[in-house]
Design a protein around this motif. Structure first.
Motif, PDB file in Angstrom:
ATOM      1  N   GLN A 114       0.831  -1.204   0.000  1.00  0.00           N
ATOM      2  CA  GLN A 114       0.000   0.000   0.000  1.00  0.00           C
ATOM      3  C   GLN A 114       0.869   1.258   0.000  1.00  0.00           C
ATOM      4  N   GLU A 115       0.282   2.334  -0.479  1.00  0.00           N
ATOM      5  CA  GLU A 115       0.938   3.636  -0.406  1.00  0.00           C
ATOM      6  C   GLU A 115       0.973   4.118   1.046  1.00  0.00           C
ATOM      7  N   PRO A 116       1.959   4.932   1.385  1.00  0.00           N
ATOM      8  CA  PRO A 116       2.028   5.408   2.782  1.00  0.00           C
ATOM      9  C   PRO A 116       0.785   6.175   3.210  1.00  0.00           C
ATOM     10  N   ASP A 117       0.150   6.916   2.267  1.00  0.00           N
ATOM     11  CA  ASP A 117      -1.042   7.683   2.637  1.00  0.00           C
ATOM     12  C   ASP A 117      -2.268   6.803   2.799  1.00  0.00           C
ATOM     13  N   GLU A 118      -2.245   5.597   2.213  1.00  0.00           N
ATOM     14  CA  GLU A 118      -3.414   4.719   2.263  1.00  0.00           C
ATOM     15  C   GLU A 118      -3.377   3.756   3.443  1.00  0.00           C
ATOM     16  N   ARG A 119      -2.268   3.657   4.158  1.00  0.00           N
ATOM     17  CA  ARG A 119      -2.165   2.713   5.264  1.00  0.00           C
ATOM     18  C   ARG A 119      -2.969   3.209   6.459  1.00  0.00           C
ATOM     19  N   LYS A 120      -3.635   2.252   7.097  1.00  0.00           N
ATOM     20  CA  LYS A 120      -4.432   2.594   8.261  1.00  0.00           C
ATOM     21  C   LYS A 120      -3.542   2.929   9.447  1.00  0.00           C
ATOM     22  N   LEU A 121      -2.431   2.187   9.599  1.00  0.00           N
ATOM     23  CA  LEU A 121      -1.441   2.433  10.636  1.00  0.00           C
ATOM     24  C   LEU A 121      -0.102   2.699   9.970  1.00  0.00           C
ATOM     25  N   GLY A 122       0.702   3.550  10.598  1.00  0.00           N
ATOM     26  CA  GLY A 122       2.009   3.842  10.047  1.00  0.00           C
ATOM     27  C   GLY A 122       3.076   2.840  10.441  1.00  0.00           C
ATOM     28  N   PHE A 123       2.705   1.802  11.155  1.00  0.00           N
ATOM     29  CA  PHE A 123       3.666   0.797  11.598  1.00  0.00           C
ATOM     30  C   PHE A 123       2.944  -0.543  11.666  1.00  0.00           C
ATOM     31  N   LEU A 124       3.729  -1.608  11.830  1.00  0.00           N
ATOM     32  CA  LEU A 124       3.193  -2.958  12.020  1.00  0.00           C
ATOM     33  C   LEU A 124       3.337  -3.346  13.488  1.00  0.00           C
ATOM     34  N   PRO A 125       2.231  -3.708  14.142  1.00  0.00           N
ATOM     35  CA  PRO A 125       2.338  -4.123  15.554  1.00  0.00           C
ATOM     36  C   PRO A 125       3.225  -5.371  15.689  1.00  0.00           C
ATOM     37  N   ARG A 126       4.090  -5.351  16.722  1.00  0.00           N
ATOM     38  CA  ARG A 126       4.978  -6.476  17.012  1.00  0.00           C
ATOM     39  C   ARG A 126       4.882  -6.811  18.508  1.00  0.00           C
ATOM     40  N   SER A 127       5.280  -8.025  18.820  1.00  0.00           N
ATOM     41  CA  SER A 127       5.213  -8.504  20.210  1.00  0.00           C
ATOM     42  C   SER A 127       6.632  -8.770  20.710  1.00  0.00           C
ATOM     43  N   PHE A 128       6.903  -8.273  21.951  1.00  0.00           N
ATOM     44  CA  PHE A 128       8.204  -8.460  22.578  1.00  0.00           C
ATOM     45  C   PHE A 128       7.985  -9.086  23.959  1.00  0.00           C
ATOM     46  N   PRO A 129       8.945  -9.917  24.398  1.00  0.00           N
ATOM     47  CA  PRO A 129       8.756 -10.584  25.704  1.00  0.00           C
ATOM     48  C   PRO A 129       8.841  -9.612  26.870  1.00  0.00           C
ATOM     49  N   SER A 130       9.616  -8.551  26.757  1.00  0.00           N
ATOM     50  CA  SER A 130       9.732  -7.601  27.863  1.00  0.00           C
ATOM     51  C   SER A 130       9.973  -6.212  27.282  1.00  0.00           C
ATOM     52  N   LEU A 131       9.832  -5.194  28.137  1.00  0.00           N
ATOM     53  CA  LEU A 131       9.988  -3.813  27.682  1.00  0.00           C
ATOM     54  C   LEU A 131      11.442  -3.515  27.331  1.00  0.00           C
ATOM     55  N   ARG A 132      12.387  -4.198  28.000  1.00  0.00           N
ATOM     56  CA  ARG A 132      13.793  -3.951  27.704  1.00  0.00           C
ATOM     57  C   ARG A 132      14.179  -4.480  26.333  1.00  0.00           C
ATOM     58  N   ALA A 133      13.405  -5.392  25.775  1.00  0.00           N
ATOM     59  CA  ALA A 133      13.726  -5.961  24.470  1.00  0.00           C
ATOM     60  C   ALA A 133      13.200  -5.124  23.315  1.00  0.00           C
ATOM     61  N   VAL A 134      12.457  -4.037  23.622  1.00  0.00           N
ATOM     62  CA  VAL A 134      11.888  -3.199  22.558  1.00  0.00           C
ATOM     63  C   VAL A 134      12.996  -2.331  21.973  1.00  0.00           C
ATOM     64  N   PRO A 135      13.255  -2.403  20.657  1.00  0.00           N
ATOM     65  CA  PRO A 135      14.308  -1.569  20.053  1.00  0.00           C
ATOM     66  C   PRO A 135      13.837  -0.122  19.879  1.00  0.00           C
ATOM     67  N   ALA A 136      14.746   0.701  19.446  1.00  0.00           N
ATOM     68  CA  ALA A 136      14.397   2.106  19.158  1.00  0.00           C
ATOM     69  C   ALA A 136      13.453   2.176  17.955  1.00  0.00           C
ATOM     70  N   TYR A 137      12.503   3.156  18.015  1.00  0.00           N
ATOM     71  CA  TYR A 137      11.518   3.316  16.935  1.00  0.00           C
ATOM     72  C   TYR A 137      12.204   3.985  15.743  1.00  0.00           C
ATOM     73  N   GLY A 138      12.166   3.363  14.586  1.00  0.00           N
ATOM     74  CA  GLY A 138      12.909   3.846  13.420  1.00  0.00           C
ATOM     75  C   GLY A 138      12.366   5.142  12.837  1.00  0.00           C
ATOM     76  N   ARG A 139      11.052   5.381  12.929  1.00  0.00           N
ATOM     77  CA  ARG A 139      10.453   6.579  12.311  1.00  0.00           C
ATOM     78  C   ARG A 139      10.177   7.676  13.335  1.00  0.00           C
ATOM     79  N   PHE A 140      10.869   7.608  14.472  1.00  0.00           N
ATOM     80  CA  PHE A 140      10.577   8.580  15.528  1.00  0.00           C
ATOM     81  C   PHE A 140      10.909  10.010  15.082  1.00  0.00           C
ATOM     82  N   ILE A 141      12.117  10.204  14.573  1.00  0.00           N
ATOM     83  CA  ILE A 141      12.521  11.559  14.171  1.00  0.00           C
ATOM     84  C   ILE A 141      11.664  12.060  13.010  1.00  0.00           C
TER      85      ILE A 141
END
Length: 742
Positions: A329-356
């Motif tokens: 899909q085109e970026p403007d047509e996507r319902k969400l700007g990211f894909l939900p992912r599952s991590f075992p703990s909060l410390r395992a969550v990497p930095a968000y790539g599109r934050f800046i």
């Protein structure tokens, strides 16, 4: 004077010597330019001997000879002729000698130049040489002289023979040109002295004219600050200064009463210490700033949901197919700007790539996107629609197709109904004119004309049975011989009663009688023009008819008179290609429709009365209301324009009901109805009620769309005509049929 006598000079010689010394002061220009020539002429005169006696022997009458009047007269002649000073004094001697007349012992003294008695005058006269008197010089603007001297001779103005070139050369050559001004009293140029130039410059600088005047001299203080022993005034005091004033007592009582009532507050000492306060202390965070009335706060970001969680529920995790579809899909047509992912703990969550990138886009939205508060008005859309009456309340009007008149093999261009409503005439491209019976749709007669029929018009008079047919460059007058036999016979009798004049006048058209063979078909007269005829229409009384020719120039419109068989061109110049003409039903007006405008002419006054601007690209048709105060016109850009002649020259209403070009419009003679035919194959009937009250606007309501014609060669309905007495409408189309809607 004693010195003059001691030298052996008489009073006249002494006066001449004094005048010679005074003259350079009065005439600075002459004294500076010719000082050497003027003084010897006065001082070198022969002195009389002492034997003539002293001046005490002169009488008053003799002294008047040597007064300043004679000298001023000689100076006036000096202004007239512009001669040298030697000639002026000789003329003065001759004039003085003539006025004295009789020889006397004082003749030699009289011939001497006398002293001007006004030379010692201390008054601020402009120039004593001007003997005109206190007369405005503008009285002599149109005359060559400026007045008269004491002898009644004219004092002429100085000759102004210098042109601009001479003035320029004088400006270049004369070093004193810049200080030479013109004397208004004498007209001569006068050279300003150094003292006068200095005076002018002081006045220009805003200084005082007198050099010796000191504007800053010390002032004398009359009322000094020192205590004086004696008073300035020693007036005794008044009695009222010892008695209490009643007026002041009343004022004080009023003030005391105001203080008691609290109306006057006592003065409090002002605090001069500067006060500082918080600018935003009293600000309401929900209030809108006064300078930003339309300010809208920035929308806040939505709070994160389950999809943003580091361990979302399983139903929020996308499958492989959903992930592939999201990536495509085109970026403007996507319902969400990211894909939900599952991590075992909060410390395992990497930095968000599109934050800046998201923060930057947020800043751009706040900075670049305009936000403005729009005041919404809660209006019911139904209230915006004008309240129109129901079509059921506007009956009668035609609603359905009743009859179809078939017989023409090509498109039917024109229609016309007889005044009684019993017969119908139609013209077609098949080269024939057919006469129908309205009630039965039966073709009563077919008149072949051999060419395309452009226009058909039935004579509006019930007692005259005539049909005018426009074919090529001629107008044929047919007697259909239908209906009342008395009307048919009276029509032939009317046409045969005309007698040809002995000297026929030149006309723009030729009237020809029909032959015997043509008379059997019904043809009575043929009016031949040099150009193709596109329209023919009758006047309401049936004697005049107007013809439109497809020709350039002022002969596009001709008016024919049937009873006298005369033709005339009413216009001297053209205002564009004429499309349609129509007579006013009740007044001597002629309406002429060109491509972009409609002009209303007064036939008796022979002048333009109004010019209507329909704002259309090309006017195609024209119709006048039976009352005469309203006009409708159709155009090829699918507009129907209604004009109220009493209201304005601009359209009162523009109707865009048709989708294609309008070919014909018509008013009903009796009912408040008008119809329009278009190339889309439909006829739209509208209710158009015109009120007798001039303050009430006409009511225009479309009531019915009638469809009975098929589109052929991109042409639909070509002509529309109403029945004269019934709410019926006829329409002719490109499919070769005529429909009657009732």
């Amino acid at each position: 004077m004693a010195g003059a006598r001691g030298a052996g000079l008489g009073p006249a010689a002494a006066a001449a010597a004094a005048a010679a010394e005074e003259r350079p002061e009065k005439q600075p220009l002459e004294s500076e330019t010719e000082p050497e020539r003027e003084k010897p002429s006065l001082l070198s005169a022969p002195a009389p001997s002492l034997g003539h006696g002293s001046d005490s022997g002169l009488s008053d009458s003799e002294e008047s000879v040597f007064s300043g009047l004679e000298d001023s007269g000689s100076d006036t002649s000096e202004e007239e002729d512009g001669a040298s000073s030697g000639e002026q004094h000789s003329r003065t001697e001759k004039t003085t000698g003539q006025q004295v007349g009789t020889p006397s012992p004082r003749t030699e003294e009289a011939s001497m130049p006398v002293k001007d008695e006004y030379a010692e005058d201390s008054s601020d006269e402009e120039d004593i040489r001007n003997t005109v008197g206190n007369v405005p010089l503008e009285w002599y603007d149109d005359f060559p002289h400026v007045g008269y001297d004491l002898d009644g001779r004219r004092i002429y103005k100085p000759l102004r023979s210098q042109d601009e070139l001479d003035q320029f050369l004088d400006k270049m050559d004369n070093p004193d040109y810049w200080r030479t001004v013109q004397d208004r009293t004498t007209g001569h140029g006068m050279r300003l002295t150094d003292e006068q130039v200095a005076l002018v410059r002081r006045l220009q600088r805003g200084q005082f004219g007198d050099v010796s005047f000191d504007p800053y001299e010390p002032a004398v203080d009359f009322f000094s600050g020192d205590l004086m022993i004696h008073p300035v005034t020693n007036r005794p005091a008044d009695k009222r200064s010892f008695i209490p004033s009643l007026v002041e007592k009343e004022k004080v009582s009023r003030m005391v009463h105001a203080i008691k009532m609290g109306w006057i507050q006592p003065r409090r000492p002002r605090d001069h210490t500067p006060s500082f306060y918080d600018l935003w202390a009293q600000e309401d965070p929900n209030a809108v700033l006064g300078r930003h009335k339309m300010h809208v706060p920035a929308p806040k970001l939505a709070l994160p949901g389950h999809a943003e969680s580091y361990n979302p529920p399983p139903e929020y995790l996308p499958s492989e197919e959903e992930r592939l579809a999201w990536e495509q899909q085109e970026p403007d047509e996507r319902k969400l700007g990211f894909l939900p992912r599952s991590f075992p703990s909060l410390r395992a969550v990497p930095a968000y790539g599109r934050f800046i990138q998201e923060r930057f886009e947020r800043c751009l939205d706040l900075y670049l996107c305009p936000r403005q508060r729009k005041m919404r008005v809660n209006v019911d859309p139904e209230e915006l629609i004008p309240k129109l009456p129901r079509p059921r309340d506007l009956q009668p009007f035609p609603t359905c197709q009743a009859l179809v008149y078939r017989g023409h093999s090509d498109l039917v261009r024109c229609l016309s109904v007889s005044p009684g409503g019993q017969w119908l005439a139609s013209g077609s491209d098949d080269g024939s004119v057919r006469l129908w019976e309205v009630a039965t749709a039966r073709c009563m007669r077919t008149v072949p004309v051999g060419a395309v029929v452009r226009s058909v018009a039935w004579n509006p008079q019930p007692t005259t049975c005539l049909v005018a047919v426009a074919v090529e460059d001629a107008v044929l007058l047919l007697n259909p011989a239908l209906g009342d036999r008395l009307a048919v016979g009276s029509t032939d009798q009317l046409l045969s009663a005309f007698t040809q004049p002995q000297e026929p006048a030149a006309q723009p058209a030729r009237w020809l009688e029909a032959s015997e063979e043509e008379r059997r078909v019904g043809l009575r007269l043929r009016i031949c023009h040099g150009q193709p005829v596109t329209q023919v229409t009758w006047h309401g009384r049936g004697d005049y008819m107007a013809v439109v020719l497809a020709a350039p120039g002022h002969t596009q419109v001709l008016i024919h008179q049937l009873s006298r068989r005369r033709s005339q061109s009413p216009f001297r110049r053209s205002h564009g290609q004429v499309q349609r003409v129509a007579f006013h039903p009740g007044r001597p007006f002629l309406l002429v429709a060109s491509q972009r405008s409609i002009r209303l002419y007064h036939l008796l006054r022979q002048e333009l009365t109004k010019k209507l601007m329909p704002n259309c690209k090309w006017v195609s048709s024209l119709a006048v209301h039976p009352a005469g105060d309203n006009v409708i016109c159709g155009s090829y850009d699918s507009k129907l324009v209604w004009f109220d002649l009493d209201l304005s020259t601009k359209p009162y209403r523009v109707l865009r009901h048709h989708k294609k070009a309008l070919r014909a419009v018509a008013f009903h003679p009796r009912y408040p109805l008008f119809a329009s035919g278009s190339d889309d194959g439909s006829v739209i009937v509208c209710h158009g009620r015109v009120y007798s009250d001039l303050l009430q606007n006409p009511l225009l309501v479309p009531v019915k769309v009638l469809k009975g014609h098929s589109t052929t060669r991109d042409l639909g309905v070509l002509d529309v005509a109403f029945h004269p007495t019934q709410p019926w409408v006829f329409s002719s189309g490109a499919d070769g049929i005529i429909c009657l809607f009732t």
